[in-house]
Design a protein around this motif. Structure first.
Motif, PDB file in Angstrom:
ATOM      1  N   LEU A 280       7.440  29.763 107.956  1.00 22.80           N
ATOM      2  CA  LEU A 280       8.041  29.289 106.805  1.00 22.80           C
ATOM      3  C   LEU A 280       8.793  28.049 106.679  1.00 22.80           C
ATOM      4  CD1 LEU A 280       9.799  32.309 105.274  1.00 22.80           C
ATOM      5  CD2 LEU A 280       7.559  31.661 104.541  1.00 22.80           C
ATOM      6  N   THR A 281       8.751  27.018 107.469  1.00 25.87           N
ATOM      7  CA  THR A 281       8.896  25.872 108.076  1.00 25.87           C
ATOM      8  C   THR A 281       8.953  25.164 105.931  1.00 25.87           C
ATOM      9  OG1 THR A 281       8.434  26.157 110.250  1.00 25.87           O
ATOM     10  CG2 THR A 281       9.062  23.889 109.577  1.00 25.87           C
ATOM     11  N   GLY A 282       7.604  24.788 105.480  1.00 26.46           N
ATOM     12  CA  GLY A 282       7.430  24.256 104.633  1.00 26.46           C
ATOM     13  C   GLY A 282       8.486  24.250 103.321  1.00 26.46           C
ATOM     14  N   PRO A 283       8.709  25.550 103.248  1.00 26.25           N
ATOM     15  CA  PRO A 283       9.653  26.280 102.132  1.00 26.25           C
ATOM     16  C   PRO A 283      10.763  25.911 102.502  1.00 26.25           C
ATOM     17  CG  PRO A 283       8.040  28.009 102.724  1.00 26.25           C
ATOM     18  CD  PRO A 283       7.727  27.070 103.618  1.00 26.25           C
ATOM     19  N   MET A 284      11.128  25.999 103.840  1.00 30.92           N
ATOM     20  CA  MET A 284      12.313  25.035 104.154  1.00 30.92           C
ATOM     21  C   MET A 284      12.560  23.940 104.068  1.00 30.92           C
ATOM     22  SD  MET A 284      14.154  25.058 107.891  1.00 30.92           S
ATOM     23  CE  MET A 284      13.744  22.886 108.261  1.00 30.92           C
ATOM     24  N   VAL A 285      11.432  23.299 104.380  1.00 35.22           N
ATOM     25  CA  VAL A 285      11.677  22.061 104.019  1.00 35.22           C
ATOM     26  C   VAL A 285      11.956  21.731 102.441  1.00 35.22           C
ATOM     27  CG1 VAL A 285      10.759  19.419 104.501  1.00 35.22           C
ATOM     28  CG2 VAL A 285      10.145  20.856 105.985  1.00 35.22           C
ATOM     29  N   VAL A 286      10.582  22.255 101.370  1.00 33.88           N
ATOM     30  CA  VAL A 286      11.144  21.764 100.182  1.00 33.88           C
ATOM     31  C   VAL A 286      12.793  22.462  99.572  1.00 33.88           C
ATOM     32  CG1 VAL A 286      10.052  23.297  97.677  1.00 33.88           C
ATOM     33  CG2 VAL A 286       8.226  22.634 100.538  1.00 33.88           C
ATOM     34  N   ILE A 287      12.920  23.643 100.378  1.00 29.72           N
ATOM     35  CA  ILE A 287      14.369  24.206  99.893  1.00 29.72           C
ATOM     36  C   ILE A 287      15.667  22.979  99.916  1.00 29.72           C
ATOM     37  CG2 ILE A 287      16.695  25.595 100.101  1.00 29.72           C
ATOM     38  CD1 ILE A 287      14.611  27.567 100.567  1.00 29.72           C
ATOM     39  N   ALA A 288      14.983  22.531 101.382  1.00 29.99           N
ATOM     40  CA  ALA A 288      16.490  21.491 101.704  1.00 29.99           C
ATOM     41  C   ALA A 288      16.249  20.136 100.911  1.00 29.99           C
ATOM     42  CB  ALA A 288      16.143  21.153 103.235  1.00 29.99           C
ATOM     43  N   ALA A 289      15.595  19.545 100.354  1.00 29.80           N
ATOM     44  CA  ALA A 289      15.084  18.853 100.081  1.00 29.80           C
ATOM     45  C   ALA A 289      15.252  18.591  98.574  1.00 29.80           C
ATOM     46  CB  ALA A 289      13.815  18.149  99.824  1.00 29.80           C
ATOM     47  N   ILE A 290      15.475  20.119  97.748  1.00 32.68           N
ATOM     48  CA  ILE A 290      15.999  20.500  96.478  1.00 32.68           C
ATOM     49  C   ILE A 290      17.667  20.555  96.770  1.00 32.68           C
ATOM     50  CG2 ILE A 290      15.661  21.845  94.530  1.00 32.68           C
ATOM     51  CD1 ILE A 290      12.885  22.635  95.562  1.00 32.68           C
ATOM     52  N   VAL A 291      17.323  21.001  97.433  1.00 31.46           N
ATOM     53  CA  VAL A 291      19.674  21.132  97.513  1.00 31.46           C
ATOM     54  C   VAL A 291      19.566  19.864  97.822  1.00 31.46           C
ATOM     55  CG1 VAL A 291      20.699  21.877  98.711  1.00 31.46           C
ATOM     56  CG2 VAL A 291      19.679  23.408  98.122  1.00 31.46           C
ATOM     57  N   THR A 292      19.501  18.966  98.515  1.00 27.26           N
ATOM     58  CA  THR A 292      19.899  17.791  99.314  1.00 27.26           C
ATOM     59  C   THR A 292      20.155  16.752  97.550  1.00 27.26           C
ATOM     60  OG1 THR A 292      19.336  18.197 100.756  1.00 27.26           O
ATOM     61  CG2 THR A 292      19.934  15.716 100.572  1.00 27.26           C
ATOM     62  N   ILE A 293      18.709  16.951  97.091  1.00 29.68           N
ATOM     63  CA  ILE A 293      18.591  15.662  95.442  1.00 29.68           C
ATOM     64  C   ILE A 293      19.657  16.269  94.672  1.00 29.68           C
ATOM     65  CG2 ILE A 293      17.316  15.474  94.041  1.00 29.68           C
ATOM     66  CD1 ILE A 293      14.982  14.965  96.138  1.00 29.68           C
ATOM     67  N   ALA A 294      19.726  17.599  94.563  1.00 30.60           N
ATOM     68  CA  ALA A 294      20.705  18.422  93.736  1.00 30.60           C
ATOM     69  C   ALA A 294      22.265  17.867  94.086  1.00 30.60           C
ATOM     70  CB  ALA A 294      20.561  19.585  93.582  1.00 30.60           C
ATOM     71  N   PHE A 295      22.639  17.633  95.105  1.00 26.72           N
ATOM     72  CA  PHE A 295      23.702  17.340  95.847  1.00 26.72           C
ATOM     73  C   PHE A 295      24.387  15.875  95.092  1.00 26.72           C
ATOM     74  CE2 PHE A 295      26.690  15.453  98.627  1.00 26.72           C
ATOM     75  CZ  PHE A 295      27.996  15.925  97.862  1.00 26.72           C
ATOM     76  N   LEU A 296      22.986  15.121  95.827  1.00 27.44           N
ATOM     77  CA  LEU A 296      23.293  13.807  95.523  1.00 27.44           C
ATOM     78  C   LEU A 296      23.471  13.101  94.036  1.00 27.44           C
ATOM     79  CD1 LEU A 296      20.630  12.587  98.071  1.00 27.44           C
ATOM     80  CD2 LEU A 296      23.453  12.356  98.205  1.00 27.44           C
ATOM     81  N   PHE A 297      22.141  14.071  93.038  1.00 28.85           N
ATOM     82  CA  PHE A 297      22.146  13.791  91.938  1.00 28.85           C
ATOM     83  C   PHE A 297      23.983  13.778  90.857  1.00 28.85           C
ATOM     84  CE2 PHE A 297      21.910  15.628  86.693  1.00 28.85           C
ATOM     85  CZ  PHE A 297      21.339  13.730  86.641  1.00 28.85           C
ATOM     86  N   LEU A 298      23.968  15.210  91.678  1.00 24.07           N
ATOM     87  CA  LEU A 298      25.348  15.525  90.623  1.00 24.07           C
ATOM     88  C   LEU A 298      26.948  15.143  91.420  1.00 24.07           C
ATOM     89  CD1 LEU A 298      25.164  19.482  90.985  1.00 24.07           C
ATOM     90  CD2 LEU A 298      25.109  18.116  89.338  1.00 24.07           C
ATOM     91  N   TYR A 299      26.407  14.620  92.272  1.00 25.63           N
ATOM     92  CA  TYR A 299      27.735  13.882  93.013  1.00 25.63           C
ATOM     93  C   TYR A 299      27.721  11.897  92.191  1.00 25.63           C
ATOM     94  CZ  TYR A 299      30.058   9.577  96.213  1.00 25.63           C
ATOM     95  OH  TYR A 299      30.520   9.201  96.956  1.00 25.63           O
ATOM     96  N   TYR A 300      26.439  11.895  92.175  1.00 23.67           N
ATOM     97  CA  TYR A 300      26.324  10.193  91.428  1.00 23.67           C
ATOM     98  C   TYR A 300      26.846  10.535  89.907  1.00 23.67           C
ATOM     99  CZ  TYR A 300      24.606   8.222  95.199  1.00 23.67           C
ATOM    100  OH  TYR A 300      24.453   7.711  97.001  1.00 23.67           O
ATOM    101  N   LYS A 301      26.206  11.544  89.377  1.00 29.56           N
ATOM    102  CA  LYS A 301      26.619  11.887  88.330  1.00 29.56           C
ATOM    103  C   LYS A 301      28.269  11.636  87.691  1.00 29.56           C
ATOM    104  CE  LYS A 301      25.077  12.915  83.730  1.00 29.56           C
ATOM    105  NZ  LYS A 301      24.799  12.330  82.897  1.00 29.56           N
ATOM    106  N   ILE A 302      28.553  12.816  88.215  1.00 27.44           N
ATOM    107  CA  ILE A 302      30.131  13.073  88.969  1.00 27.44           C
ATOM    108  C   ILE A 302      31.084  11.012  88.841  1.00 27.44           C
ATOM    109  CG2 ILE A 302      32.364  13.835  90.025  1.00 27.44           C
ATOM    110  CD1 ILE A 302      30.751  16.585  90.432  1.00 27.44           C
ATOM    111  N   ASN A 303      30.143  10.855  89.801  1.00 32.67           N
ATOM    112  CA  ASN A 303      30.922   9.482  89.781  1.00 32.67           C
ATOM    113  C   ASN A 303      30.481   8.063  88.378  1.00 32.67           C
ATOM    114  OD1 ASN A 303      33.141   9.170  92.670  1.00 32.67           O
ATOM    115  ND2 ASN A 303      30.960  10.702  92.656  1.00 32.67           N
TER     116      ASN A 303
END
Length: 301
Positions: free
Chosen positions: A79-102
């Motif tokens: 499940l390496t592929g799904p792990m990479v996809v999940i990690a990418a989604i989580v990271t982008i979501a965090f960055l989006f919220l971080y910049y939105k808050i700021n």
């Protein structure tokens, strides 16, 4: 003359900002931590699902619980592929919220909005494929003692599921370019010489790949990607380059073809020529664009 809007002005201010070396390094470490956090989140999600799935199958089928560890590792690695996809989604979501808050826009902060022509995107994609063939040829020349560990580590990517292909060819290039070029390299070069920033970001990029062979060639690729990003000012170019590089690996691994050493070296030689020609073409495209802009300014004046 083309109209310059406030969004573009703000983006240029972000790009041209200068800070102290210490602050630049702290920012880079922070974004590195965000990337690591995303990888951990992806790993935990896959780990939890794998444990449930394997445990459920053992209970359902009356299997031997002593096999849980081996079965768990095998299933989780698949499940390496799904792990990479999940990690990418989580990271982008965090960055989006971080910049939105700021009160900032993520796409501007990672220099995604800067325009890169279709011709250049296609050119960088071609260069990515050429670089991949060169890498394949070089790896073929390495001794078996070195390649054995690499082959074992690479085996987790042999699973040709759709999610594995998406993770390798799309998700990984996008999130790695956002983090390592759009944020880490970009922030480092605001507080130190560009060459030093490129070396540091490329080293971190290489180390993030774990296995010694991956570390070496990912580090070299990191330098190339940093150069392209610095020259174009946009991660669109490096995403295209990175996606093409990974996609070519995915396609070749899926094909039932065993290329001979001679064939690999010939393709690599052609790729070297293609890269040289590509750089010349890119320079000419940039020169024509500069001349066109000068003519527009002159006409407007």
């Amino acid at each position: 003359m083309r109209e310059i809007n406030m969004n573009e002005t703000n983006m240029n201010q972000v790009t041209n900002e200068k800070v102290s070396p210490g602050k630049a390094i702290l920012r880079a470490l922070g974004y590195g931590g965000v990337y690591l956090g995303g990888q951990v989140a992806g790993g935990m999600a896959v780990g939890a699902f794998s444990a449930f799935k394997v445990g459920y199958d053992i209970v359902k089928n009356g299997g031997d619980s002593s096999q849980f560890s081996n079965d768990y590792l095998d299933y989780a690695n698949s499940l390496t592929g799904p792990m990479v996809v999940i990690a990418a989604i989580v990271t982008i979501a965090f960055l989006f919220l971080y910049y939105k808050i700021n009160d900032k826009k993520m796409l501007e902060e990672v220099n995604f909005k800067k325009s890169v022509g279709v011709k250049k995107i296609a050119l960088f994609a071609g260069l990515g494929i050429a670089l991949n063939y060169i890498t394949i040829a070089v790896l073929t020349l390495l001794p078996e003692s070195v390649m054995s560990g690499y082959a074992e580590s690479s085996s987790v990517l042999d699973n040709q599921s759709i999610l594995t292909m998406i993770g390798t060819a799309i998700a990984a290039p996008i999130i790695e370019e956002i983090i390592f070029r759009g944020l880490i390299f970009d922030r480092l070069k605001k507080g130190m010489p560009v060459v030093l920033a490129a070396i540091i970001s490329a080293t971190v990029f290489g180390l993030a790949h774990g296995q010694i062979v991956w570390i070496c060639y990912a580090g070299i690729l990191g330098l190339i990607f940093a150069y392209v990003y610095h020259k174009t000012g946009s991660i669109k170019a490096t995403i295209a380059l990175h996606m093409a590089y990974n996609s070519n690996s995915v396609i070749l691994s899926a094909l039932p073809i065993d290329m001979s050493l001679t064939f690999k070296l010939v393709i690599a030689s052609i790729s070297v020529v293609a890269i040289f020609v590509g750089l010349v073409v890119a320079k000419k495209i940039s020169a024509k664009k500069d001349i066109a802009e000068i003519e527009v300014v002159t006409t407007a004046a």
